[in-house]
Write an enzyme that holds these catalytic residues in place. Structure first.
Site: not given
Ligand SMILES: *Cc1c(COP(=O)(O)O)cnc(C)c1O
Length: 415
Positions: A190, A218, A249
């Site tokens: 990210s 992502h 996301k």
């Molecule tokens: C955003 C993210 C998470 C967490 O996701 P949530 O559903 O908001 O808990 C986990 N792993 C990665 C790689 C992320 O970017």
């Protein structure tokens, strides 16, 4: 123990230290739906500013999509508000099963189980499938939630240097005596927006008899020709044993996550993963909306195609303008500034120009690697991007960094 003055002072001192270290995180209050254009109150109590949002994970622009909102209303009407139970007691509806099936089909796996979030999926999956006789070998820059999940499990932990396949091979060789080997990686990292070399990882895992776990948070929904994710991008669909990903996301952005992969692994999660057993899952309103999201992105690649075009356009124009853009293909576009204060100053100036971006610096990124991370969205139209690029140019010129290479920026501003 009472909340004594001593305890209060301890916390006050710690908070002060966070502030002095320049690490204090402040909330910015958004008074509108999540979208390309937002209204923001910042600092607290200030008049609302109209901004172009360049830092959301709203990759496909589905967070406030009318069809998704409509599906949420319908879900609320037909299946109610709360489940008031964990999944295995009386907290599973037909629509949970339906969403799991849609995710399985989309991701190209054998089965899927929903979790309240991807953080919970990662917290639960390792303990559910591994024991003391096993080993986890993770990329050193995997997401914090994977680290937490790994900590909760009894398997031995080892790591390999970020994306270094020679190092991974050494580690795989070293751990041949273990019962199960599990290699762990993010699909798209990210902070840099770079891809894990999944094709090479799969090959190594096959050669050294190891499973592979991919957190594709992502990437799910927009990476790869039809948006399946990083495994599609590298042509290894069906070869990833465990995929964890988020619905928070690209897939509507509300909340929820899943473990998707080999049927037995999914079943083990249902039997043993503690966040699945002891916490409510996604409420019907979100399940219904997410289900509609899966329909939208399964029917057409229009949104991921627009995101790809936006990404190309923005990367090209920003590079032309003389910014030091970390090369790549993903909609995560790091504008490298190296100096922490400079990243804060530029983000601040851009805010005044109507562009909402955040400067990241140590410890979120390595020391001396401060940057502004722009994230593109299918919700952005060309006018949004042109306005953002123009503002970046104006502020870049103000700080005299246009056309400067890494070395020159560091010479000018220090680290
Ligand atoms: C955003 C993210 C998470 C967490 O996701 P949530 O559903 O908001 O808990 C986990 N792993 C990665 C790689 C992320 O970017």
């Amino acid at each position: 123990m009472a909340y004594s003055d001593k305890v209060r002072e301890h916390y006050q001192k710690t908070i002060e230290e966070i502030r002095e270290g320049g690490l204090f995180k402040e909330e910015r209050f958004i008074h509108s739906p999540q979208a390309a254009d937002i209204k923001v109150e910042y600092p607290e109590g200030a008049e609302l500013a109209s901004l172009i949002n360049m830092c959301a994970n709203n990759y496909l622009g589905l967070s406030s999509h009318p069809e998704v909102i409509k599906a949420a209303h319908e879900g609320l009407d037909s299946r109610g508000y709360g489940m008031s139970s964990v999944r295995f007691i009386c907290g599973t509806q037909d629509i949970h099963r339906e969403l799991q099936d849609k995710l399985t089909k989309f991701l190209g796996t054998e089965d899927t189980v929903l979790f309240p979030s991807c953080m919970d999926a990662n917290a639960g999956v390792f303990e559910a499938i591994l024991g003391e006789e096993d080993v986890i070998i993770a990329d050193r820059l995997v997401h914090a939630s994977l680290i937490d999940g790994i900590r909760l499990c009894k398997a031995q932990y080892d790591s390999f240097k970020h994306m270094n396949m020679d190092h991974l091979e050494q580690k795989l060789e070293m751990h041949q005596d273990k019962r199960i080997r599990l290699v762990v990686t993010d699909g798209v990292f990210s902070m840099d927006g770079d891809f894990a070399p999944l094709d090479k990882m799969v090959e190594l895992c096959e050669r050294y008899d190891s499973m592979i776990l991919l957190d594709d948070s992502h990437a799910t929904g927009f990476i790869g020709k039809t948006g399946k994710g990083t495994h599609e991008h590298f042509g290894v669909v069906g070869k990833i044993d465990v995929i964890t990903t988020t619905l928070g996301k690209a897939l509507g952005g509300a909340s929820g996550g899943c473990v998707s992969g080999r049927a037995e692994i999914v079943e083990m999660c249902k039997q043993r993963a503690r966040p699945y057993l002891f916490s409510n899952t996604m409420p019907p309103v979100i399940v219904a909306a997410a289900s509609r999201v899966m329909d939208i992105i399964s029917q057409t690649t229009e949104r991921r195609d627009k995101l790809e075009q936006n990404t190309k356009y923005f990367r090209e124009k920003m590079t032309e303008a003389g910014f030091d853009i970390r090369p790549g293909e993903t909609p995560i576009v790091p504008v490298m500034l190296y100096n922490a204060q400079l990243s804060q100053d530029i983000a601040h100036d851009l805010y005044a120009e109507g562009i909402y971006v955040i400067g990241f610096f140590y410890p979120v990124v390595p020391q001396g690697q401060a940057r502004i991370r722009c994230q593109l969205s299918a919700a952005h139209d060309k006018e949004h991007l042109d306005k953002a690029i123009a503002a970046f140019k104006k502020i870049g010129a103000k700080h005299g960094i246009l056309g400067l290479k890494k070395k020159e920026i560091i010479e000018k501003y220090g680290l």
